[in-house]
Motif scaffolding. Structure first.
Motif, mmCIF file in Angstrom:
data_model
loop_
_atom_site.group_PDB
_atom_site.id
_atom_site.type_symbol
_atom_site.label_atom_id
_atom_site.label_comp_id
_atom_site.label_asym_id
_atom_site.label_seq_id
_atom_site.Cartn_x
_atom_site.Cartn_y
_atom_site.Cartn_z
ATOM 1 N N LYS A 195 -18.449 122.790 11.485
ATOM 2 C CA LYS A 195 -18.978 121.995 12.590
ATOM 3 C C LYS A 195 -18.985 120.513 12.219
ATOM 4 N N TRP A 196 -19.062 119.661 13.245
ATOM 5 C CA TRP A 196 -19.153 118.204 13.060
ATOM 6 C C TRP A 196 -18.021 117.714 12.135
ATOM 7 N N LEU A 197 -16.837 118.251 12.355
ATOM 8 C CA LEU A 197 -15.705 118.051 11.438
ATOM 9 C C LEU A 197 -15.363 116.566 11.264
ATOM 10 N N ARG A 198 -15.324 116.110 10.027
ATOM 11 C CA ARG A 198 -15.027 114.691 9.769
ATOM 12 C C ARG A 198 -13.853 114.498 8.828
ATOM 13 N N ARG A 199 -13.521 115.533 8.019
ATOM 14 C CA ARG A 199 -12.481 115.301 7.021
ATOM 15 C C ARG A 199 -11.705 116.586 6.775
ATOM 16 N N LEU A 200 -10.384 116.450 6.745
ATOM 17 C CA LEU A 200 -9.497 117.556 6.394
ATOM 18 C C LEU A 200 -8.612 117.082 5.256
ATOM 19 N N GLU A 201 -8.762 117.716 4.099
ATOM 20 C CA GLU A 201 -7.982 117.305 2.932
ATOM 21 C C GLU A 201 -6.968 118.407 2.615
#
Lengths: 188, 426
Positions: free
Chosen positions: B264-270
């Motif tokens: 949830k509240w996704l901010r970063r995808l590495e």
């Protein structure tokens, strides 16, 4: 709008439909090898921005910042920020049991502490940095983070009281349950 | 709460298809005309000015900007449990026993928060995609809404759902409080593959590490194969923007996979060559087995079902014909079959599956049943389209022990007593 304009509008609409169906066919043709095209609206992220956002610490130590601390220093951090939920010596509080396991992993009531269960020491630094303490996450400095990691490893009998934890030594700590996990739905 | 007295007692004196009074699953469908007529007669409505109820004697309430449930439905709420020392760390359960159909109202979707619900300004929220990519990028919400979107009905189930099932003794609670860390919504958003294509994945990439913008900065590693398959970045839930407690303004949706991976509240995808080995994929959300080894990266939520009606908290008013109803789901695809037993598992009958049966979504099942007023045990068991079957509890515990905590999907049994009350039994 008069009649001829309406007809023109209808022709334009038909034209758009044709383009739409053509693009549908293209999508189908491409779907085997590549995903649908997006509008490519991403704004380039600079290395400085990425470094400022990136919190990941990998088991091999990538992502660890500079800094250092020992168990003796970490005990003070623990007593100021952690003891309320995790209890004296990492046990007996309302939060997770961190140390002082009485039962092993094959016992009827196993204690899944850092010492008995956690496979990587880097996870400790990563988790404390990103999530702890719950009432003020993100406020501990790097030296405090290394120190409290050292204290918890020492409480579990994994390192000595004087061993310094830093970005080189922490990933080298051998956790007792390092080989205790089996991947189920992921490639090893 | 009482179930309505049944109007269909005298329908053709139907013959049971299994023990305990289970009737043919198509009975109600075949007899719809007869039942409709009977129901109408049964209501015995005589319209007369003198009989008007109070709410027909004056104008109703004014319009509202956002509708709310009837004040008579106060029991249809999420029950909450959290650690008082850290009130943001806990769960709330969907009241499965008060709901019908397959869609969970957004305000009743279960919650699992690690440190509260962040109050995010969408104008300031950005998603960073970086790591093993050719073009690291930021995407603001104003940009994301311009991408092509898909809609999909998906259940989300917490890996810890139903975990009291591992206990020696059955916990006495409602169906929702035992099994309600699962909910189903229509989610709408941008296929993740489009975003990852734009960033340009490098050949050594194998994993994707997703991180939320909550106070726990909760993170989880996901195999890249799933990310490129059916994953999407959800912006809408049941037609409106996702509720704050479900990830506003942006949540990762991995159909059929353990709740914690739907960040949830996704901010970063590495994008990475290996998993991060975060706390929530090592110390938690792993299942310790009797041999001392733990199952890790157990992502797929296996076939499961339970009877929601009747269930603990309900009360059958009198013997007669009732409709047994429940929910089934599988993270591997569509539910293929559900069977119900009304004699504690001695005999089983196939339940009717409500169409449409959708992959990785809730499926509602029904079967008519004649209760003779005696003590009995009601159970259900589900199969999915891969052939996987919801296990007996004994079988699951034999395989996994009782210290795994997560991924409990055994069959659920309700004891019905002669007073029409239900309770949880093994």
């Amino acid at each position: 709008m008069n009649q001829s304009n309406a007809n023109n509008g209808q022709k334009r609409w038909h034209g758009k439909l044709a383009v739409f169906f053509a693009s549908l066919c293209m999508t189908v043709a491409l779907s085997d090898s590549s995903a649908a095209e997006g509008p490519r609206l991403g704004k380039p992220a600079s290395p400085e921005e990425i470094a400022a956002w990136n919190l990941t610490v990998f088991p091999d130590g990538r992502g660890l910042p500079l800094g250092h601390g020992t168990a003796a220093e970490g005990k003070l951090v623990y007593q100021s920020h952690c003891i309320g939920c995790h209890g004296a010596n990492g046990s007996g509080g309302s939060g997770d049991e961190l140390a002082a396991a009485k039962h092993g992993l094959t016992d009827a009531n196993p204690d899944k502490t850092i010492g008995t269960y956690w496979p990587y020491a880097t996870t400790l630094f990563d988790f404390v940095r990103r999530s702890m303490p719950p009432d003020a996450p993100g406020t501990l400095g790097n030296d405090q983070l290394y120190a409290v990691s050292a204290y918890l490893l020492h409480l579990n009998g994994i390192i000595t009281e004087t061993a310094e934890m830093n970005n080189i030594s922490l990933p080298k700590v051998e956790m007792p349950n390092r080989e205790g996990f089996l991947y189920v739905d992921a490639p090893k | 709460m009482p179930l309505p007295p049944n109007l269909f007692d005298s329908v053709d004196n139907p013959q049971p298809v299994a023990g305990g009074g289970l009737l043919d699953r198509r009975l109600f469908l075949r007899n719809s005309l007869t039942l409709g007529t009977m129901a109408l007669v049964g209501q015995d409505v005589v319209a007369s000015e003198f009989d008007r109820p109070a709410w027909m004697l004056k104008p109703g309430n004014p319009f509202s900007n956002y509708g709310q449930p009837s004040p008579h439905e106060k029991e249809s709420i999420r029950w909450i449990a959290y650690n008082p020392a850290t009130p943001g760390n806990g769960v709330s359960w969907t009241p499965l026993h008060t709901l019908a159909g397959t869609i969970t109202p957004s305000g009743l979707h279960f919650e699992r928060h690690h440190n509260g619900v962040p109050q995010i300004d969408p104008g300031q929220h950005r998603l960073l995609i970086h790591g093993l990519v050719k073009n690291p990028i930021f995407l603001g919400m104003d940009k994301l809404v311009r991408y092509p979107m898909v809609s999909r009905f998906c259940f989300i189930e917490c890996g810890g759902n139903s975990n009291t099932g591992w206990h020696e003794e059955p916990t006495l609670a409602t169906a929702g409080n035992l099994h309600g860390l699962v909910s189903c919504s229509e989610w709408t958003g941008v296929p993740l593959s489009i975003i990852l294509e734009e960033a340009g994945i490098q050949p050594t990439a194998r994993w994707l590490i997703a991180e939320g913008a909550d106070a726990a900065a909760m993170n989880i590693s996901i195999p890249l194969e799933k990310a490129m398959d059916d994953a999407f970045l959800a912006i809408y839930q049941n037609g409106e923007h996702i509720r704050p407690e479900n990830g506003y303004p942006l949540r990762l949706l991995l159909p059929g996979w353990e709740g914690v991976t739907n960040v949830k509240w996704l901010r970063r995808l590495e994008v990475a060559d290996q998993p991060a080995m975060s706390r929530n994929e090592t110390a938690k959300y792993t299942e310790l087995q009797p041999n001392g080894k733990a199952r890790q990266f157990t992502f797929i939520m296996e076939a499961k079902s339970l009877i929601t009606h009747p269930s603990p908290g309900h009360r059958l008013q009198s013997p007669g014909i009732y409709q047994i109803s429940g929910l089934a789901w599988s993270g591997r695809g569509k539910v293929k079959k559900v069977e119900v037993s009304a004699d504690g598992g001695k005999s089983w009958a196939e339940a009717e599956l409500q169409e449409p049966v959708l992959s990785k979504s809730f499926t509602r099942f029904y079967i008519p049943w004649h209760w003779d007023g005696g003590k009995t045990v009601l159970k259900s068991r589900a199969w999915d389209e891969t052939g996987a079957m919801q296990p007996e509890r004994e079988k699951l515990i034999l395989e996994r022990g009782r210290n795994g905590y997560f991924h409990y999907n055994a069959q659920v049994a309700w004891l019905l007593d002669t007073e029409g009350r239900l309770s949880h039994v093994y």
